[in-house]
Design a protein around this motif. Structure first.
Motif, short mmCIF file in Angstrom:
data_model
loop_
_atom_site.label_atom_id
_atom_site.label_comp_id
_atom_site.label_asym_id
_atom_site.label_seq_id
_atom_site.Cartn_x
_atom_site.Cartn_y
_atom_site.Cartn_z
N PHE A 22 0.84 -1.20 0.00
CA PHE A 22 0.00 0.00 0.00
C PHE A 22 0.88 1.25 0.00
O PHE A 22 1.88 1.31 0.71
CB PHE A 22 -0.91 0.00 1.23
CG PHE A 22 -1.96 -1.06 1.18
CD1 PHE A 22 -3.02 -0.96 0.29
CD2 PHE A 22 -1.89 -2.18 2.01
CE1 PHE A 22 -4.00 -1.94 0.24
CE2 PHE A 22 -2.87 -3.16 1.96
CZ PHE A 22 -3.93 -3.05 1.07
N PRO A 23 0.47 2.25 -0.78
CA PRO A 23 1.33 3.45 -0.90
C PRO A 23 1.34 4.34 0.34
O PRO A 23 1.82 5.46 0.28
CB PRO A 23 0.76 4.17 -2.13
CG PRO A 23 -0.64 3.66 -2.27
CD PRO A 23 -0.69 2.30 -1.66
N VAL A 24 0.83 3.85 1.46
CA VAL A 24 1.05 4.56 2.73
C VAL A 24 2.54 4.51 3.02
O VAL A 24 3.12 5.44 3.55
CB VAL A 24 0.30 3.86 3.90
CG1 VAL A 24 0.53 4.61 5.18
CG2 VAL A 24 -1.17 3.75 3.58
N PHE A 25 3.13 3.39 2.62
CA PHE A 25 4.59 3.27 2.63
C PHE A 25 5.08 4.10 1.44
O PHE A 25 4.75 3.80 0.30
CB PHE A 25 4.94 1.78 2.49
CG PHE A 25 6.37 1.51 2.14
CD1 PHE A 25 7.40 2.13 2.83
CD2 PHE A 25 6.70 0.62 1.13
CE1 PHE A 25 8.72 1.87 2.50
CE2 PHE A 25 8.02 0.36 0.80
CZ PHE A 25 9.03 0.99 1.48
N PRO A 26 5.81 5.16 1.70
CA PRO A 26 6.04 6.16 0.64
C PRO A 26 7.08 5.77 -0.40
O PRO A 26 8.01 6.52 -0.67
CB PRO A 26 6.46 7.41 1.42
CG PRO A 26 7.05 6.89 2.69
CD PRO A 26 6.38 5.57 2.99
#
Lengths: 297, 158
Positions: free
Chosen positions: A106-110
């Motif tokens: 998930f792009p919460v992880f940058p």
């Protein structure tokens, strides 16, 4: 036809050639990796400070507009952390957002920012992560609401909103600006909080650094472009450097919430030269007039 | 009792009881007062920041600015004792719900600013730098728990 050399001679040749390709400077350097961790703000999302969680062992809930995200355990624990990962696995996760066995992250992880981190830095970061004490703590399931909860959805999202890319310095700009650009856009991942997002959760590229009400933890991330009315146009380069060193703004007030944490555990430990570079880059951004938006809820 | 005596007694009584009412301090009075106390802390820390980041030849003043913060820190508990979390204030009601924790947070500022004053009087710039971070940490520690975030500040609500 190339005649094959005897294996012994071949091995000797390889041994001679190796030192040419791999200099001492190229050996993975965990110390340098630790410094780079600080340049990201300390990877604090992976430490549950509030509940006195073990360093980098994950479990910290992060409020996002799409639901609760839980940062994963990135200690070298074999069962619950990154113990069985290789450097290549780490590089793929950081630059392409793909975990072990092709798991879409998930792009919460940058990785949308980390994709720009240079290969040598990734290797040193990895070398540092291997030195962290392993902690046995299973990562939690993400708490996103559909459709954002589906891993397949991530693939679609990435196809639309993400392109792995290397950092490209601008030869027309001075060295400090380029170093600042790298620190801000790759390691520091400033845009992830300070740029507003569209309804899909992708950064609005024409509003980069213009401030967002949808920062992590539901926090407001202010406009950090040099607009004097709505951004930090009135801040001098020295003001920015001092703020990142001490967490105190030009009024003598303290940085709040997540930013204060990033400064304390990360940015404040950077060299003055690197912070000057960050300030140089931020001061040279295009000013964007953008007032605090109304919260959507 | 004569009518005059009764009249006088009533008059005295009415003055006694009405005077405190007329003198009662409003919440606004307390809010404005404590905002000045806290504002002085910001001003002192901002002044130290100016000296350092602009390399003003005034580093000898740092210790005194830190003492201002230290003296102010000692006033915080009494300034906030009166419960007022409504109106033009960013103070959270948690202050009075968890008074012991608030007092402790103010105490931290007292300790951190004393350290900064000491470092300042010795003129050791590295120690001053660390002590400033200490004070900043004390500010933040208390603000995160007990002050509304800036985006929710009364100053931004129209």
């Amino acid at each position: 036809m190339i005649r094959l050399l005897p294996p012994g001679l071949m091995a000797a040749l390889v041994l001679i050639c190796l030192p040419l390709g791999v200099t001492a400077q190229d050996a993975p350097d965990p110390k340098r990796g630790e410094y780079l961790v600080q340049a990201t703000g300390g990877c604090g999302c992976h430490t549950d400070y509030k509940h006195k969680g073990a360093k980098l062992a994950g479990g910290r809930p992060i409020k996002t507009p799409f639901g609760l995200a839980y940062a994963s355990n990135i200690t070298p624990d074999r069962n619950t952390g990154l113990g069985v990962w290789s450097e290549e696995d780490f590089v793929r996760a950081m630059t392409q957002g793909v975990g072990l066995h092709g798991k879409e992250l998930f792009p919460v992880f940058p990785y949308t920012s980390f994709t720009r981190i240079e290969r040598r830095d990734l290797r040193d970061l990895w070398a540092y992560l291997r030195t962290v004490p392993p902690v046995d703590q299973p990562s939690k399931e993400q708490g996103f609401a559909p459709p954002f909860s589906f891993r397949f959805g991530v693939k679609v999202w990435k196809a639309l909103n993400f392109k792995p890319e290397a950092f490209r310095p601008d030869p027309a700009q001075p060295e400090a600006w380029n170093r600042g650009a790298y620190l801000v856009t790759a390691l520091g991942h400033c845009a992830e909080c300070h740029t507003p997002r569209n309804p899909m959760g992708a950064l609005k590229s024409d509003m980069t650094y213009a401030g967002s009400v949808d920062g992590p933890e539901g926090e407001f991330a202010p406009n950090i472009t040099p607009d004097s009315a709505t951004g930090i146009g009135k801040w001098s380069t020295a003001d920015i450097v001092y703020y990142l060193q001490t967490g105190l703004d030009p009024q003598g007030d303290s940085a709040q919430g997540l930013m204060g944490e990033l400064i304390e555990n990360g940015y404040s430990k950077l060299t003055e030269q690197d912070l000057q570079a960050v300030a140089t880059y931020l001061k040279a951004l295009k000013p964007i007039y953008h007032r605090r938006e109304k919260r959507k809820t | 009792m004569t009518r005059l005596q009764t009249f006088l007694a009533l008059a005295v009584l009415s003055i006694l009881f009405s005077a405190p009412a007329a003198m009662a301090q409003s919440n606004e009075n307390y809010i404005e007062y404590r905002q000045k106390v806290m504002g002085a802390n910001g001003a002192a820390m901002g002044a130290i920041g100016d000296i350092i980041k602009n390399k003003l030849p005034l580093s000898g003043n740092i210790a005194d600015h830190a003492r201002v913060v230290n003296i102010n820190a000692k006033l915080i508990a009494s300034a906030f004792k009166h419960d007022a979390s409504e109106g033009k204030t960013d103070a959270k009601s948690e202050i009075w719900k968890d008074w012991a924790k608030f007092e402790e947070a103010a105490k931290k500022l007292e300790t951190a600013s004393a350290k900064l004053a000491e470092a300042g009087s010795k003129g050791d710039m590295a120690a001053i730098g660390d002590a400033i971070k200490g004070v900043g940490g004390a500010c933040k520690g208390c603000h995160d728990d007990f002050r509304k975030p800036k985006e929710q500040s009364y100053k931004n609500v129209k």
